[in-house]
Design a protein around this motif. Structure first.
Motif, PDB file in Angstrom:
ATOM      1  N   SER A   1       0.826  -1.211   0.000  1.00  4.40           N
ATOM      2  CA  SER A   1       0.000   0.000   0.000  1.00  4.40           C
ATOM      3  C   SER A   1       0.858   1.256   0.000  1.00  4.40           C
ATOM      4  CB  SER A   1      -0.925  -0.004   1.218  1.00  4.40           C
ATOM      5  OG  SER A   1      -0.160   0.033   2.425  1.00  4.40           O
ATOM      6  N   PHE A   2       2.152   1.089   0.312  1.00  2.00           N
ATOM      7  CA  PHE A   2       3.085   2.208   0.344  1.00  2.00           C
ATOM      8  C   PHE A   2       3.719   2.456  -1.023  1.00  2.00           C
ATOM      9  CE2 PHE A   2       7.413   3.852   1.673  1.00  2.00           C
ATOM     10  CZ  PHE A   2       6.969   5.107   2.039  1.00  2.00           C
ATOM     11  N   ALA A   3       3.453   1.554  -1.989  1.00  2.00           N
ATOM     12  CA  ALA A   3       4.111   1.633  -3.298  1.00  2.00           C
ATOM     13  C   ALA A   3       3.775   2.927  -4.032  1.00  2.00           C
ATOM     14  CB  ALA A   3       3.723   0.423  -4.144  1.00  2.00           C
ATOM     15  N   VAL A   4       2.503   3.319  -4.018  1.00  2.00           N
ATOM     16  CA  VAL A   4       2.099   4.550  -4.714  1.00  2.00           C
ATOM     17  C   VAL A   4       2.777   5.755  -4.080  1.00  2.00           C
ATOM     18  CG1 VAL A   4       0.173   6.056  -5.298  1.00  2.00           C
ATOM     19  CG2 VAL A   4      -0.108   3.577  -5.423  1.00  2.00           C
ATOM     20  N   GLU A   5       2.870   5.751  -2.749  1.00  2.00           N
ATOM     21  CA  GLU A   5       3.532   6.860  -2.058  1.00  2.00           C
ATOM     22  C   GLU A   5       5.015   6.928  -2.421  1.00  2.00           C
ATOM     23  OE1 GLU A   5       4.368   8.435   2.500  1.00  2.00           O
ATOM     24  OE2 GLU A   5       2.660   7.096   2.097  1.00  2.00           O
ATOM     25  N   ILE A   6       5.642   5.752  -2.614  1.00  2.00           N
ATOM     26  CA  ILE A   6       7.054   5.729  -3.030  1.00  2.00           C
ATOM     27  C   ILE A   6       7.216   6.406  -4.381  1.00  2.00           C
ATOM     28  CG2 ILE A   6       8.910   4.216  -3.828  1.00  2.00           C
ATOM     29  CD1 ILE A   6       8.220   2.293  -1.638  1.00  2.00           C
ATOM     30  N   VAL A   7       6.296   6.100  -5.310  1.00  3.01           N
ATOM     31  CA  VAL A   7       6.356   6.710  -6.641  1.00  3.01           C
ATOM     32  C   VAL A   7       6.250   8.224  -6.528  1.00  3.01           C
ATOM     33  CG1 VAL A   7       5.198   6.915  -8.862  1.00  3.01           C
ATOM     34  CG2 VAL A   7       5.442   4.669  -7.791  1.00  3.01           C
ATOM     35  N   ILE A   8       5.299   8.703  -5.724  1.00  3.83           N
ATOM     36  CA  ILE A   8       5.108  10.146  -5.564  1.00  3.83           C
ATOM     37  C   ILE A   8       6.337  10.793  -4.923  1.00  3.83           C
ATOM     38  CG2 ILE A   8       3.733  11.918  -4.403  1.00  3.83           C
ATOM     39  CD1 ILE A   8       1.335  10.007  -4.640  1.00  3.83           C
ATOM     40  N   ARG A   9       6.868  10.164  -3.845  1.00  4.48           N
ATOM     41  CA  ARG A   9       8.052  10.685  -3.176  1.00  4.48           C
ATOM     42  C   ARG A   9       9.243  10.743  -4.133  1.00  4.48           C
ATOM     43  NH1 ARG A   9       8.894   9.946   2.575  1.00  4.48           N
ATOM     44  NH2 ARG A   9       6.922   9.786   3.700  1.00  4.48           N
ATOM     45  N   THR A  10       9.400   9.679  -4.929  1.00  7.64           N
ATOM     46  CA  THR A  10      10.522   9.616  -5.866  1.00  7.64           C
ATOM     47  C   THR A  10      10.439  10.722  -6.910  1.00  7.64           C
ATOM     48  OG1 THR A  10      10.702   7.216  -5.587  1.00  7.64           O
ATOM     49  CG2 THR A  10      11.730   8.167  -7.546  1.00  7.64           C
ATOM     50  N   LEU A  11       9.236  10.938  -7.450  1.00  6.50           N
ATOM     51  CA  LEU A  11       9.058  11.984  -8.453  1.00  6.50           C
ATOM     52  C   LEU A  11       9.372  13.359  -7.868  1.00  6.50           C
ATOM     53  CD1 LEU A  11       5.778  10.768 -10.222  1.00  6.50           C
ATOM     54  CD2 LEU A  11       8.115  10.677 -11.103  1.00  6.50           C
ATOM     55  N   ILE A  12       8.929  13.597  -6.632  1.00  7.78           N
ATOM     56  CA  ILE A  12       9.178  14.896  -5.996  1.00  7.78           C
ATOM     57  C   ILE A  12      10.676  15.114  -5.765  1.00  7.78           C
ATOM     58  CG2 ILE A  12       8.854  16.234  -3.879  1.00  7.78           C
ATOM     59  CD1 ILE A  12       6.067  14.956  -3.646  1.00  7.78           C
ATOM     60  N   MET A  13      11.336  14.122  -5.156  1.00  8.39           N
ATOM     61  CA  MET A  13      12.745  14.285  -4.811  1.00  8.39           C
ATOM     62  C   MET A  13      13.626  14.347  -6.056  1.00  8.39           C
ATOM     63  SD  MET A  13      12.349  14.652  -1.709  1.00  8.39           S
ATOM     64  CE  MET A  13      14.078  15.007  -1.405  1.00  8.39           C
ATOM     65  N   PHE A  14      13.292  13.521  -7.069  1.00 12.18           N
ATOM     66  CA  PHE A  14      14.081  13.540  -8.297  1.00 12.18           C
ATOM     67  C   PHE A  14      13.924  14.878  -9.008  1.00 12.18           C
ATOM     68  CE2 PHE A  14      14.824  12.494 -12.811  1.00 12.18           C
ATOM     69  CZ  PHE A  14      16.109  11.974 -12.706  1.00 12.18           C
ATOM     70  N   SER A  15      12.715  15.413  -8.999  1.00 13.23           N
ATOM     71  CA  SER A  15      12.480  16.720  -9.621  1.00 13.23           C
ATOM     72  C   SER A  15      13.267  17.805  -8.908  1.00 13.23           C
ATOM     73  CB  SER A  15      10.981  17.049  -9.599  1.00 13.23           C
ATOM     74  OG  SER A  15      10.248  16.099 -10.349  1.00 13.23           O
ATOM     75  N   MET A  16      13.358  17.685  -7.587  1.00 13.83           N
ATOM     76  CA  MET A  16      14.116  18.684  -6.828  1.00 13.83           C
ATOM     77  C   MET A  16      15.606  18.612  -7.134  1.00 13.83           C
ATOM     78  SD  MET A  16      12.260  18.795  -3.102  1.00 13.83           S
ATOM     79  CE  MET A  16      13.390  20.091  -2.615  1.00 13.83           C
ATOM     80  N   VAL A  17      16.126  17.391  -7.260  1.00 14.91           N
ATOM     81  CA  VAL A  17      17.541  17.230  -7.618  1.00 14.91           C
ATOM     82  C   VAL A  17      17.816  17.862  -8.982  1.00 14.91           C
ATOM     83  CG1 VAL A  17      19.345  15.574  -8.193  1.00 14.91           C
ATOM     84  CG2 VAL A  17      17.899  15.171  -6.211  1.00 14.91           C
ATOM     85  N   LEU A  18      16.938  17.599  -9.950  1.00 12.20           N
ATOM     86  CA  LEU A  18      17.103  18.187 -11.283  1.00 12.20           C
ATOM     87  C   LEU A  18      17.044  19.706 -11.221  1.00 12.20           C
ATOM     88  CD1 LEU A  18      15.003  15.827 -13.605  1.00 12.20           C
ATOM     89  CD2 LEU A  18      17.484  15.965 -13.392  1.00 12.20           C
ATOM     90  N   LEU A  19      16.147  20.237 -10.391  1.00 13.39           N
ATOM     91  CA  LEU A  19      16.012  21.688 -10.257  1.00 13.39           C
ATOM     92  C   LEU A  19      17.287  22.303  -9.696  1.00 13.39           C
ATOM     93  CD1 LEU A  19      14.353  24.299 -10.293  1.00 13.39           C
ATOM     94  CD2 LEU A  19      13.506  23.695  -8.012  1.00 13.39           C
ATOM     95  N   ILE A  20      17.826  21.678  -8.642  1.00 11.04           N
ATOM     96  CA  ILE A  20      19.049  22.208  -8.034  1.00 11.04           C
ATOM     97  C   ILE A  20      20.208  22.175  -9.027  1.00 11.04           C
ATOM     98  CG2 ILE A  20      20.754  21.869  -6.216  1.00 11.04           C
ATOM     99  CD1 ILE A  20      18.113  22.971  -5.226  1.00 11.04           C
ATOM    100  N   LEU A  21      20.326  21.059  -9.772  1.00  8.33           N
ATOM    101  CA  LEU A  21      21.402  20.954 -10.764  1.00  8.33           C
ATOM    102  C   LEU A  21      21.209  21.971 -11.882  1.00  8.33           C
ATOM    103  CD1 LEU A  21      21.818  17.069 -11.056  1.00  8.33           C
ATOM    104  CD2 LEU A  21      23.211  18.687  -9.781  1.00  8.33           C
ATOM    105  N   ARG A  22      19.948  22.226 -12.235  1.00  6.23           N
ATOM    106  CA  ARG A  22      19.675  23.229 -13.274  1.00  6.23           C
ATOM    107  C   ARG A  22      20.089  24.616 -12.789  1.00  6.23           C
ATOM    108  NH1 ARG A  22      19.889  25.991 -16.693  1.00  6.23           N
ATOM    109  NH2 ARG A  22      18.490  26.511 -18.410  1.00  6.23           N
ATOM    110  N   LEU A  23      19.867  24.892 -11.520  1.00 11.62           N
ATOM    111  CA  LEU A  23      20.244  26.186 -10.960  1.00 11.62           C
ATOM    112  C   LEU A  23      21.756  26.365 -10.910  1.00 11.62           C
ATOM    113  CD1 LEU A  23      17.685  26.485  -8.011  1.00 11.62           C
ATOM    114  CD2 LEU A  23      17.657  27.729 -10.184  1.00 11.62           C
ATOM    115  N   SER A  24      22.489  25.244 -10.883  1.00  9.58           N
ATOM    116  CA  SER A  24      23.950  25.335 -10.852  1.00  9.58           C
ATOM    117  C   SER A  24      24.516  25.801 -12.185  1.00  9.58           C
ATOM    118  CB  SER A  24      24.562  23.973 -10.475  1.00  9.58           C
ATOM    119  OG  SER A  24      24.464  23.055 -11.548  1.00  9.58           O
TER     120      SER A  24
END
Length: 228
Positions: A16-39
């Motif tokens: 039941s936690f699988a969907v939440e993992i997908v959402i968490r992963t998308l959020i954190m991965f997007s943030m990493v990409l954003l930070i790298l883009r800002l660099s």
């Protein structure tokens, strides 16, 4: 030995936690990409050692919230903001002070000058000769005599500056089949290159030490022109 494949692959995982993992992963991965883009960096080959450390820190901060239900996202966001603030602060001072920039980023190293390896450079850098030869071959370089200068940049890239065709001299071959013809005792008179420093000189039969670095392993030198 009996293996519990259910324990290995699933364990006590709550599906039941699988969907939440997908959402968490998308959020954190997007943030990493954003930070790298800002660099402002476009690719990995542009990253310095300091910036690689920043990416590792970002990955560590992003990893746990992706799959650990007990780890909230907001604390990781605070870590991200702290990392990017530190990055901006350090880059600001690096722009103000060349010495500070050299300390953080490192300095470019001259690896080849006048068609020969710079002596003592290995004390400052641990690059492998095979890897360096591979970089040269990818630039269509057959031997050191074609290269006037090679500089190892702080990003890990290598900048090559070439001789004009009429200035190309004998040099240490970097092609595997030619380089493997190493010998410590010369059997045929001719031009040979020292495998340690790349210095080329005419040798007769017998054993010789390099007049530049005092090593005694040789390879037949070649003088082909670089094809582009």
């Amino acid at each position: 030995m009996d293996l519990d494949w259910n324990k290995i692959f699933i364990g006590d995982f709550d599906f039941s936690f699988a969907v939440e993992i997908v959402i968490r992963t998308l959020i954190m991965f997007s943030m990493v990409l954003l930070i790298l883009r800002l660099s402002g960096k476009k690719g990995v080959r542009q990253l310095s050692l300091f910036e690689v450390a920043i990416i590792i820190a970002l990955g560590s901060a992003a990893g746990d919230p992706m799959f650990d239900k007990n780890t909230a996202i907001i604390p990781s966001v605070i870590v991200f903001v702290s990392i990017i603030a530190l990055y901006r602060t350090i880059t600001y001072f690096a722009m103000k002070s060349e010495k500070f920039e050299d300390f953080i980023e490192g300095e470019p190293l001259y690896v080849i000058e006048d068609g020969k390896f710079v002596l003592g450079v290995k004390k400052d850098h641990t690059f492998a000769k095979d890897e360096f030869f591979s970089e040269m071959r990818q630039e269509s370089i057959e031997h050191l005599g074609q290269v006037r200068t090679a500089i190892l940049e702080t990003t890990g890239n290598i900048s090559f500056y070439y001789y004009q065709d009429n200035d190309v001299g004998y040099g240490l071959p970097v092609l595997p089949k030619l380089y493997e013809k190493k010998q410590s005792s010369i059997t045929t008179d001719g031009m040979y290159a020292c495998t340690y420093c790349g210095h080329s000189e005419e040798l007769d039969r017998g054993k010789h030490c390099c007049s530049r670095c005092d090593h005694s392993e040789w390879v037949p030198a070649i003088k082909t022109l670089r094809l582009t």
